[in-house]
Design an enzyme around this catalytic site. Structure first.
Site, PDB file in Angstrom:
ATOM      1  N   ASP A 241      -3.679  14.955  90.833  1.00 24.18           N
ATOM      2  CA  ASP A 241      -2.706  13.661  90.897  1.00 24.18           C
ATOM      3  C   ASP A 241      -1.238  14.398  90.476  1.00 24.18           C
ATOM      4  O   ASP A 241      -1.171  14.444  89.366  1.00 24.18           O
ATOM      5  CB  ASP A 241      -3.253  12.640  89.985  1.00 24.18           C
ATOM      6  CG  ASP A 241      -2.496  11.427  90.215  1.00 24.18           C
ATOM      7  OD1 ASP A 241      -1.158  11.460  89.984  1.00 24.18           O
ATOM      8  OD2 ASP A 241      -2.933  10.336  90.357  1.00 24.18           O
ATOM      9  N   HIS A 242      -0.595  14.620  91.562  1.00 23.52           N
ATOM     10  CA  HIS A 242       0.552  15.347  91.194  1.00 23.52           C
ATOM     11  C   HIS A 242       1.473  14.636  89.950  1.00 23.52           C
ATOM     12  O   HIS A 242       2.433  15.290  89.437  1.00 23.52           O
ATOM     13  CB  HIS A 242       1.368  15.701  92.487  1.00 23.52           C
ATOM     14  CG  HIS A 242       2.520  14.831  93.038  1.00 23.52           C
ATOM     15  ND1 HIS A 242       1.970  13.757  93.914  1.00 23.52           N
ATOM     16  CD2 HIS A 242       3.477  14.598  92.811  1.00 23.52           C
ATOM     17  CE1 HIS A 242       2.812  13.185  94.184  1.00 23.52           C
ATOM     18  NE2 HIS A 242       3.993  13.413  93.681  1.00 23.52           N
TER      19      HIS A 242
ATOM     20  N   HIS B  17      -1.151   7.224  90.978  1.00 23.61           N
ATOM     21  CA  HIS B  17      -0.051   7.491  90.275  1.00 23.61           C
ATOM     22  C   HIS B  17       0.346   6.638  89.198  1.00 23.61           C
ATOM     23  O   HIS B  17       0.229   6.850  87.943  1.00 23.61           O
ATOM     24  CB  HIS B  17       1.064   7.834  91.092  1.00 23.61           C
ATOM     25  CG  HIS B  17       0.820   9.111  92.363  1.00 23.61           C
ATOM     26  ND1 HIS B  17       0.138   9.870  91.945  1.00 23.61           N
ATOM     27  CD2 HIS B  17       1.418   8.937  93.540  1.00 23.61           C
ATOM     28  CE1 HIS B  17       0.129  10.769  93.242  1.00 23.61           C
ATOM     29  NE2 HIS B  17       0.996   9.960  94.231  1.00 23.61           N
TER      30      HIS B  17
HETATM   31  C1  BG6 Z   1       2.660  10.776  97.157  1.00 20.66           C
HETATM   32  C2  BG6 Z   1       2.529   9.710  98.219  1.00 20.66           C
HETATM   33  O1  BG6 Z   1       1.439  10.837  96.567  1.00 20.66           O
HETATM   34  O2  BG6 Z   1       3.715  10.723  96.289  1.00 20.66           O
HETATM   35  C3  BG6 Z   1       3.896   9.630  98.948  1.00 20.66           C
HETATM   36  O3  BG6 Z   1       1.705   9.874  99.269  1.00 20.66           O
HETATM   37  C4  BG6 Z   1       5.313   9.394  97.799  1.00 20.66           C
HETATM   38  O4  BG6 Z   1       4.053   8.419  99.725  1.00 20.66           O
HETATM   39  C5  BG6 Z   1       4.975  10.733  96.762  1.00 20.66           C
HETATM   40  O5  BG6 Z   1       6.393   9.469  98.655  1.00 20.66           O
HETATM   41  C6  BG6 Z   1       6.013  10.416  95.631  1.00 20.66           C
HETATM   42  O6  BG6 Z   1       5.890  11.356  94.827  1.00 20.66           O
HETATM   43  P1  BG6 Z   1       7.222  12.095  94.119  1.00 20.66           P
HETATM   44  O7  BG6 Z   1       6.910  12.976  93.260  1.00 20.66           O
HETATM   45  O8  BG6 Z   1       8.414  12.275  94.887  1.00 20.66           O
HETATM   46  O9  BG6 Z   1       7.548  10.460  93.125  1.00 20.66           O
END
Ligand code: BG6
Length: 501
Positions: A175-176, A238
């Site tokens: 989960d980045h 997230h």
């Molecule tokens: C991803 C989603 O997991 O997270 C995308 O699939 C989203 O739709 C992205 O744009 C958002 O990540 P960050 O790091 O740009 O907030």
């Protein structure tokens, strides 16, 4: 600092976008910082026919053009296989053995599945068929990207299938958001300062807001997104991870299981939303055509790959409760959306007002209760809003900001989420990866909402013009709170509905 053992990183889906845009640049940065250990090799795997040389050239696209890149590139290799055909896996295993022998690398292998999720069910099985899951001769770890299932049932099935061939300690679910430096800092902010913890509960906190806004729309991902929507794409994973980080109890030690046990308890304490009153606790929306900065902006239904009658939500706002000792009665308001006026993710802790208004000359509109804003991105930092005396006669209270910006730590290198997470996996630290039971529990919370939407075609889907903060109904959701939503701007210190437009 932890040691990195010699290893091979095998990337499935190596001809795809994520590999060249995110993964290879992340590994390159780790290599530049000498964090990868020696020797190491990267083996790209996918169906596309390519040799090592062609793969190396393709991967250069998002790397700097200098000598260090050439050195890094020499560690890249490529093996085409039909990833969905079991009969092709001996080819992979032979190639790994050759690499091992040639480079003198032990059988420590990280498999990164940057593939369509349907392959998450077959690749582990086929790796098992050639013995590439056993740890007798070195570690074997499997990284997978969300989506981890598309509902509670498929999430459970996926966990079951993965666990047939790999043990939980070998599984790394990315989960980045957990890899973001500012999200990790939440734990340090809370548990390394004696200032906050005594206040971090229902006695002193009035409510908490979490906003994750994006100014982009679905871009080229309409096909994927239309089957997913904001709930599955952002909130189930997230946003709920952020809720867990804010709300969890202090872990006994900093260790993957201790932390993930505490996060699990938060997910288990989420009060289930009642389907019959869902309309009062949740708002979903979809962006419609409008003008942004004078330019026409498409509506969601006109985006490429999107059904022209789509009822997929691009915005969702929700009020939730955590039924435990610490958070009894305290609402959490969370929202996420595409095509908002700005890109910003932040957590706003709203403290209770003073019990008695001592300074009765003060203008009520200026005396907002204290707010602590934890900015995840951009302009990463912390902002504490408080009242102080206006210089001069009397006791006029003036709102002031105490600010910290990460950028002030100018010599500190902030790794990207992928760098941090890849290195953690190579070093065997799963703290910032989602554990299977956590993922299932988060689905458990979200599932009744998905059921209600699927079974009740009348559940409202509100339109909102692209470039706005979502449907008006989301303001009604929070109307009981004196100041409503905080509308973040690009700069941490500012707020206001349309600062970017
Ligand atoms: C991803 C989603 O997991 O997270 C995308 O699939 C989203 O739709 C992205 O744009 C958002 O990540 P960050 O790091 O740009 O907030």
């Amino acid at each position: 600092m932890k040691q990195t053992q010699p290893h091979i990183l095998v990337i499935f889906g190596a001809s795809g976008d994520l590999t060249k845009r995110k993964l290879i640049p992340a590994v390159y940065n780790l290599h530049q910082k000498d964090l990868l250990g020696h020797p190491f090799a990267i083996l790209g795997v996918s169906r596309t026919e390519m040799n090592d040389k062609e793969f190396r050239e393709k991967m250069r696209e998002f790397l700097p053009n200098d000598d260090s890149t050439s050195d890094f590139i020499s560690h890249l290799h490529y093996q085409p296989i039909q990833t969905a055909e079991k009969s092709d896996y001996p080819k992979l295993s032979d190639r790994i053995n050759q690499l091992k022998d040639k480079l003198g690398v032990p059988a420590n292998i990280v498999f990164y599945l940057s593939t369509p999720p349907s392959l998450y069910h077959v690749i582990p099985e086929y790796l098992n068929s050639v013995g590439l899951n056993t740890e007798d001769d070195g570690f074997k770890r499997l990284i997978i990207e969300k989506p981890f299932g598309s509902n509670l049932e498929t999430a459970k099935e996926l966990n079951k299938d993965l666990l047939k061939y790999f043990k939980e300690h070998q599984l790394y679910r990315i989960d980045h958001y957990l890899g973001k430096e500012t999200v990790q800092n939440l734990m340090v902010l809370r548990f390394s300062n004696s200032l906050w913890e005594p206040l971090w509960n229902h006695k002193y906190i009035d409510h908490i807001q979490i906003t994750s806004a994006e100014s982009l729309g679905v871009e080229s991902r309409g096909g994927y997104y239309d089957d997913s929507g904001a709930m599955k794409d952002m909130l189930q994973n997230h946003l709920l991870q952020l809720v867990a980080m804010v709300a969890m109890e202090p872990p006994t030690i900093i260790d993957a299981d201790a932390i993930r046990n505490e996060m699990l308890k938060v997910f288990q304490s989420l009060r289930p939303l009642k389907r019959e009153s869902l309309n009062e606790t949740l708002v979903r929306g979809q962006y419609t055509a409008s003008h942004i900065k004078g330019e026409p902006a498409k509506g969601y239904r006109e985006e490429k790959g999107v059904d022209p009658d789509s009822r997929t939500e691009t915005f969702v706002a929700m009020k939730l409760h955590i039924d435990n000792w610490r958070w009894a009665g305290i609402p959490f308001y969370i929202r996420t959306g595409k095509k908002m006026p700005t890109r910003a993710t932040e957590i706003v802790i709203n403290f209770r007002p003073t019990p008695h208004h001592l300074f009765d000359t003060m203008d009520i509109s200026l005396t907002k209760p204290n707010q602590l804003i934890i900015r995840i991105q951009p302009d990463e930092g912390l902002l504490l809003k408080m009242g102080l005396k206006e210089p001069g006669a009397g006791f006029n209270v003036q709102p002031v900001d105490l600010r910290f910006h990460y950028s002030d730590l100018s010599d500190a290198y902030v790794p990207t989420a992928y760098e941090r997470l890849l290195l953690d996996c190579i070093q065997g630290d799963a703290t910032l990866y989602a554990r299977g039971d956590n993922v299932e529990q988060a689905w458990e919370f979200v599932q009744p909402i998905l059921d209600e939407w699927a079974e009740n075609p009348d559940f409202p889907l509100h339109g909102y013009p692209a470039g706005t903060w979502g449907p008006h109904e989301s303001e009604k959701l929070i109307a009981k709170e004196v100041n409503g939503w905080r509308y973040p701007c690009k700069n941490l210190a500012n707020d206001g509905k349309y600062c970017e437009l």
